[in-house]
Design an enzyme around this catalytic site. Structure first.
Site, short mmCIF file in Angstrom:
data_model
loop_
_atom_site.label_atom_id
_atom_site.label_comp_id
_atom_site.label_asym_id
_atom_site.label_seq_id
_atom_site.Cartn_x
_atom_site.Cartn_y
_atom_site.Cartn_z
N ALA A 23 0.83 -1.17 -0.07
CA ALA A 23 0.05 -0.04 0.00
C ALA A 23 0.97 1.40 -0.12
O ALA A 23 1.49 1.38 0.99
CB ALA A 23 -0.96 -0.03 1.15
N CYS A 117 -10.39 4.84 8.32
CA CYS A 117 -9.67 4.49 7.10
C CYS A 117 -8.98 3.24 7.10
O CYS A 117 -9.17 2.41 6.23
CB CYS A 117 -8.93 5.72 6.72
SG CYS A 117 -8.17 5.56 5.08
N CYS A 214 -5.83 13.52 5.82
CA CYS A 214 -5.58 14.00 4.42
C CYS A 214 -6.47 14.79 3.57
O CYS A 214 -6.44 15.44 2.64
CB CYS A 214 -5.65 12.39 3.50
SG CYS A 214 -7.20 11.55 3.64
#
Length: 378
Positions: A23, A117, A214
């Site tokens: 990732a 998340c 983010c």
């Protein structure tokens, strides 16, 4: 015939026959993980998630940090010679993370979207994608350790306490843990990570760490929530614990539990702090510092990572963290069901807020026993 020795990822096959999905956020940590595994000869596949368009969010041309991160991840893949894919997860991210974040803030909570998340996007949908790609495991750049225990993989704090991300990964399930790998968790400092990036000649070796959530790139939570929920910043009253009106506020979403500055109610003799937020009445309740102290915390949605079932004991004597920036402290955890508990702190903690996580740690050593969500701070 001799058994195949385990490779560095703990799998019984040569690295060249081991596919690893990494990732990749575009930052130095995940880039180093991908480069390290590629150099060791693993069949690396880099995947970057397009989660949020900062340019659209800020209505500024050229402000798309997400686009720059994708570009950086792609450059690392090109440098090390492995394939790289970008997956559009914007809709998933909005539904699973951003909408709840906005609703939680409007309800007077202090949410931690990075945990959601990991739980709902990275370690769920992305992990499923990794399996669809026939990967043997998925690796990330998180600073946390996975160790093999008597009954299977365990989650442990990172070797570098300053970089430890265990608070944000408590909801990792045993099934996910069996598939995940965290190659940076044993490093003693971020300097070691950057040295590896320089060694591999990565273009992100000196890239600064991201500091903000983010989708809140400038740290202005209220502005994002007002954009998502027009009218969310309606003004209301600031009241004391007896309900006496002390002043007016500019919207509940601008305040957090424990806040002292910026209340606009000075000259009252003693410092006052936000002790509760009542979203229904649009009231900010303030009181003296001692009124912030909380000893008993209700916790739900518990993810338990202990060897024995959570309900097998009436009490668990562990350490808990109620905020990511605070050290673990001794507590007694009393299960009420498999996913609900009452946590009693041996010493009261100030500023416990609904929406934060309560993470369980071993009294000695760095093992994480899971955790849950604080759903009523006071």
């Amino acid at each position: 015939m001799l058994d195949q020795p385990l490779n560095s990822l703990g799998l019984p096959k040569p690295p060249s026959e081991t596919r690893v999905v990494v990732a990749m956020s575009g930052g130095v940590d995940s880039s180093v993980v991908a480069a390290m595994l590629a150099e060791e000869g693993y069949d690396v596949v880099g995947v970057t998630l397009q989660l949020y368009d900062h340019g659209a969010a800020l209505a500024k041309k050229g402000a798309c940090c997400a686009g720059r991160d994708i570009h950086d991840a792609r450059r690392v893949a090109e440098t090390m010679g492995f394939p790289h894919y970008v997956l559009d997860y914007e809709n998933t991210f909005r539904e699973a993370v951003i909408e709840e974040f906005a609703d939680a803030y409007l309800a007077g909570a202090t949410p931690v979207p990075c945990i959601r998340c990991n739980e709902r996007v990275k370690f769920k949908d992305l992990l499923a994608t990794a399996k669809d790609l026939d990967a043997d495991c998925m690796a990330t750049g998180h600073y946390i350790q996975r160790k093999l225990g008597d009954v299977g993989p365990e989650l442990h704090s990172a070797a570098d306490a300053n970089r430890d991300q265990s608070y944000f990964l408590f909801s990792t399930t045993p099934e996910q843990l069996s598939y995940l790998r965290f190659p940076l968790g044993h490093l003693k400092s971020k300097a070691e990570t950057r040295a590896l990036a320089a060694k591999y000649g990565l273009p992100v070796a000196d890239k600064p760490d991201s500091q903000d959530i983010c989708f809140v790139p400038n740290g202005n939570y209220a502005a994002v929530i007002e954009k998502l929920r027009p009218g969310a910043a309606d003004p209301g009253e600031i009241v004391d614990l007896e309900g006496n009106v002390l002043g007016q506020h500019r919207g509940v979403i601008h305040y957090t539990i424990g806040q002292r500055k910026g209340l606009g109610i000075g000259g009252l003799g003693e410092p006052l702090y936000v002790v509760r937020l009542d979203a229904e009445t649009r009231r900010v309740i303030v009181g003296p510092k001692e009124s912030l102290a909380t000893r008993v915390i209700p916790v739900r949605e518990i993810n338990w990572l202990g060897d024995a079932p959570f309900e097998s004991q009436k009490e668990w004597h562990l350490n808990v963290k109620v905020r990511s920036t605070r050290p673990p402290r001794p507590a007694v955890i009393r299960p009420l069901s498999a996913t609900v508990a009452e946590v009693e702190l041996l010493d009261p903690e100030d500023g416990v807020s609904a929406g934060q996580a309560c993470v369980f740690y071993a009294p000695e050593g760095g093992r994480i026993f899971g955790g849950g969500w604080i759903w009523r701070g006071r």
